[in-house]
Motif scaffolding. Sequence first.
Motif, PDB file in Angstrom:
ATOM      1  N   ASN A 168      -3.118   8.160  26.208  1.00 12.52           N
ATOM      2  CA  ASN A 168      -3.869   6.741  26.275  1.00 12.52           C
ATOM      3  C   ASN A 168      -5.292   7.135  26.360  1.00 12.52           C
ATOM      4  O   ASN A 168      -5.781   7.729  27.336  1.00 12.52           O
ATOM      5  CB  ASN A 168      -3.424   6.294  27.686  1.00 12.52           C
ATOM      6  CG  ASN A 168      -3.928   4.882  28.124  1.00 12.52           C
ATOM      7  OD1 ASN A 168      -4.563   4.305  26.948  1.00 12.52           O
ATOM      8  ND2 ASN A 168      -3.753   4.430  29.086  1.00 12.52           N
ATOM      9  N   PRO A 169      -6.204   6.704  25.249  1.00 12.66           N
ATOM     10  CA  PRO A 169      -7.499   6.971  25.248  1.00 12.66           C
ATOM     11  C   PRO A 169      -8.247   6.406  26.361  1.00 12.66           C
ATOM     12  O   PRO A 169      -9.278   6.821  26.923  1.00 12.66           O
ATOM     13  CB  PRO A 169      -7.941   6.408  24.027  1.00 12.66           C
ATOM     14  CG  PRO A 169      -6.766   6.202  23.147  1.00 12.66           C
ATOM     15  CD  PRO A 169      -5.678   6.011  24.225  1.00 12.66           C
ATOM     16  N   GLN A 170      -7.942   5.150  27.016  1.00 13.03           N
ATOM     17  CA  GLN A 170      -8.643   4.527  28.144  1.00 13.03           C
ATOM     18  C   GLN A 170      -8.406   5.183  29.351  1.00 13.03           C
ATOM     19  O   GLN A 170      -9.191   5.077  30.320  1.00 13.03           O
ATOM     20  CB  GLN A 170      -8.186   3.148  28.365  1.00 13.03           C
ATOM     21  CG  GLN A 170      -8.578   2.235  27.336  1.00 13.03           C
ATOM     22  CD  GLN A 170      -8.025   2.544  25.910  1.00 13.03           C
ATOM     23  OE1 GLN A 170      -6.938   2.677  25.747  1.00 13.03           O
ATOM     24  NE2 GLN A 170      -8.894   2.275  24.848  1.00 13.03           N
ATOM     25  N   LYS A 171      -7.310   6.108  29.665  1.00 11.40           N
ATOM     26  CA  LYS A 171      -6.881   6.930  30.929  1.00 11.40           C
ATOM     27  C   LYS A 171      -6.364   8.102  30.739  1.00 11.40           C
ATOM     28  O   LYS A 171      -5.420   8.411  30.329  1.00 11.40           O
ATOM     29  CB  LYS A 171      -5.971   6.052  31.821  1.00 11.40           C
ATOM     30  CG  LYS A 171      -5.890   6.630  33.226  1.00 11.40           C
ATOM     31  CD  LYS A 171      -4.645   5.694  33.720  1.00 11.40           C
ATOM     32  CE  LYS A 171      -4.480   6.093  35.317  1.00 11.40           C
ATOM     33  NZ  LYS A 171      -3.521   5.637  35.940  1.00 11.40           N
TER      34      LYS A 171
END
Length: 418
Positions: free
Chosen positions: A347-350
Amino acid sequence: MIDSLFLINHSGDIFLEKHWKSVISRSVCDYFFEAKEKAVDPENVAPVLQTPHHYLISIYRDKIFFLSAIQTEVPPLFVIEFLHRVGDTFLDYFGECSETVIKDNVVIVYELLEEMLDNGFPLATESNVLKEMIKPPNILRSVVNTLTGGSNVGNTLPTGQLSNVPWRRAGVKYTNNEAYFDVIEEIDAILDKSGTTVFAEIQGVIEACVRLTGMPDLTLSFMNPRLLDDVSFHPCVRFKRWESERVLSFIPPDGNFTLMSYQVSSQNLVAIPVYVKQNISFLEAGSCGRLDITIGPKQTMGKTVEGLMVTVHMPKAVLTVNLTATQGTHTYDLATKVLVWDIGKLNPQKLPNLRGSLSMQPGAPKPEENPSLNIDLKIQQLAISGLKVSRLDMYGEKYKPFKGVKYLTKAGKFQVRT
């Protein structure tokens, strides 16, 4: 050329042997077993071994050693390629190439080996040609053969063996004409503690599944073929056309086959898909250590990283771990001292993080070297080298086939040194 073939399992037992010119005693494998014991990993066993009277040439795949015994000097790569063809044929016939499956289909295995090698020399190695001579196993055919005393061997010579295109059977007909190509690339890389690339290269292969009627002549073009090094082709590819135009021109075999393999060795062209921030430390005094690992996307062209897994081979002094993962699950094997962090989809956001403490044996000295991280990953619809198929043209037939190309990037030997 090849006098005998031995199949050896992971524990060192010979579970199948086939002889062509003369029977060679199993004792010749003792030289191989000595080399196997000295090698740390099965894949590190030398592929060519010289004995007083024989040459032993082997490959290791699917936890099985394919060992050939030869009494005269031959090109080793020629034998290695044939052994891989044997493994590919077993995989195509039985769905997997394992000791259990080979033992369950031992009669068909001996029939295949008899057809693939004639007096020690390769004869029929294409799967679709072999299937005309020896029918693949199924439950109904096995029952009929048991009741009637029949066999899987056909009564007629394969049509492909009589033509100038021996890899393709004649009279092929399909209701749905399809041609699929999978561009699969594996990254072999070593990164240092700061994230700098020490070594990087890409091993690529194009797997084809062609089910077309008649005798089609295909041309496959790439947008950037000049970046490919050390290219190896299926015999159907016209090499002179590739040398002059960098275009693949071929009459394909029927069914599944490997069209070509290649290598991209220039580190400037190898884009590392993920970055790793890690800190593994052990205290000088006391019996504990700390671990902190964070992974994020780097060169993925907007594609999702899947099947992400981190393996850490801990020092023998590490007894237990007390870790917390923000994503995925982790396990620690006390016997092998291996920590496995299964992240899954990145997950690039987290960004996933694994941190915590390591418990050491009381009084154990500080490890001389910190453990290295081995990373496994998969990226769909992306060739990390930038290789792209521009077009596929067909000549010699009037129908319009359905065509498709899929890209996949995987981690080969991907290691981060701490």
